[in-house]
Motif scaffolding. Structure first.
Motif, mmCIF file in Angstrom:
data_model
loop_
_atom_site.group_PDB
_atom_site.id
_atom_site.type_symbol
_atom_site.label_atom_id
_atom_site.label_comp_id
_atom_site.label_asym_id
_atom_site.label_seq_id
_atom_site.Cartn_x
_atom_site.Cartn_y
_atom_site.Cartn_z
ATOM 1 N N GLY A 109 0.369 -0.764 0.627
ATOM 2 C CA GLY A 109 0.026 0.002 -0.049
ATOM 3 C C GLY A 109 0.876 1.162 -0.146
ATOM 4 O O GLY A 109 0.204 2.269 0.045
ATOM 5 N N ASN A 139 -0.276 3.472 6.433
ATOM 6 C CA ASN A 139 -1.436 3.599 5.927
ATOM 7 C C ASN A 139 -2.662 4.142 6.096
ATOM 8 O O ASN A 139 -2.936 4.628 5.135
ATOM 9 C CB ASN A 139 -1.630 1.596 5.421
ATOM 10 C CG ASN A 139 -0.754 1.553 5.127
ATOM 11 O OD1 ASN A 139 -0.346 2.039 3.879
ATOM 12 N ND2 ASN A 139 -0.895 0.208 4.781
ATOM 13 N N LYS A 142 -1.474 8.021 5.917
ATOM 14 C CA LYS A 142 -1.004 7.594 4.542
ATOM 15 C C LYS A 142 0.510 8.677 5.369
ATOM 16 O O LYS A 142 1.026 9.647 3.985
ATOM 17 C CB LYS A 142 -1.816 8.300 3.497
ATOM 18 C CG LYS A 142 -2.733 7.282 2.826
ATOM 19 C CD LYS A 142 -2.323 6.466 2.246
ATOM 20 C CE LYS A 142 -3.460 5.384 1.825
ATOM 21 N NZ LYS A 142 -2.467 3.940 1.744
#
Length: 165
Positions: A109, A139, A142
């Motif tokens: 990711g 994640n 971000k």
């Protein structure tokens, strides 16, 4: 008289050996590339393993390795074979040859590679001799969370890098 002749013979035999350069020593050094000097073809590697204490402060090994700048990039974790005498300044100075890249795998990711994150962190923080203590991806938010130890100021620094190009 004979003693003087023996002394001269002894000196003639022993002194040429003293003029030779010291024996070349070899070892390995693993660390993060935190700076490059392309003109001198050298790179500054800093270990992420504590090597001791100076008073109450943690010490991490750091070496300017000549002969590898064209084979490594800032932010990468590499292993080099050190060759020759190591100057004992801090950071130390020696020459070496590139052996392997020890970079962590890019998390699922993630947009950025860990080495890219470290490049940005080193550029943003401007620590003279930074040790990488932690690099992790959040994640959900971000962002990358990076903890560096500034070996010049003996303090930890927290940096947040957005996970985008």
């Amino acid at each position: 008289m004979i003693r003087n002749i023996l002394l001269v013979v002894f000196l003639l035999v022993c002194l040429p050996g003293c003029a030779n350069s010291p024996e070349q020593s070899k070892g390995t050094f693993t660390g993060y590339v935190v700076q490059k000097d392309t003109k001198a073809n050298r790179a500054l590697l800093v270990s992420d393993t504590e090597s001791g204490l100076m008073g109450d402060e943690k010490i991490y090994d750091a070496e300017w390795i000549s002969g590898i700048a064209d084979q490594v990039n800032v932010g990468e974790k590499v292993t080099v074979e050190t060759i020759g005498v190591i100057m004992t300044s801090y950071p130390g100075q020696t020459s070496g040859t590139f052996l392997s890249n020890e970079n962590p795998v890019k998390p699922q990711g993630a947009v950025l590679e860990p080495a890219e994150v470290l490049q940005r962190a080193f550029h943003q923080e401007k620590a003279r001799i930074p040790t990488v203590k932690k690099v992790s991806l959040d994640n959900e938010k971000k962002v990358w969370n990076v903890t560096l130890h500034d070996n010049s100021l003996h303090k930890d620094v927290e940096i947040v890098i957005e996970d985008r190009e």
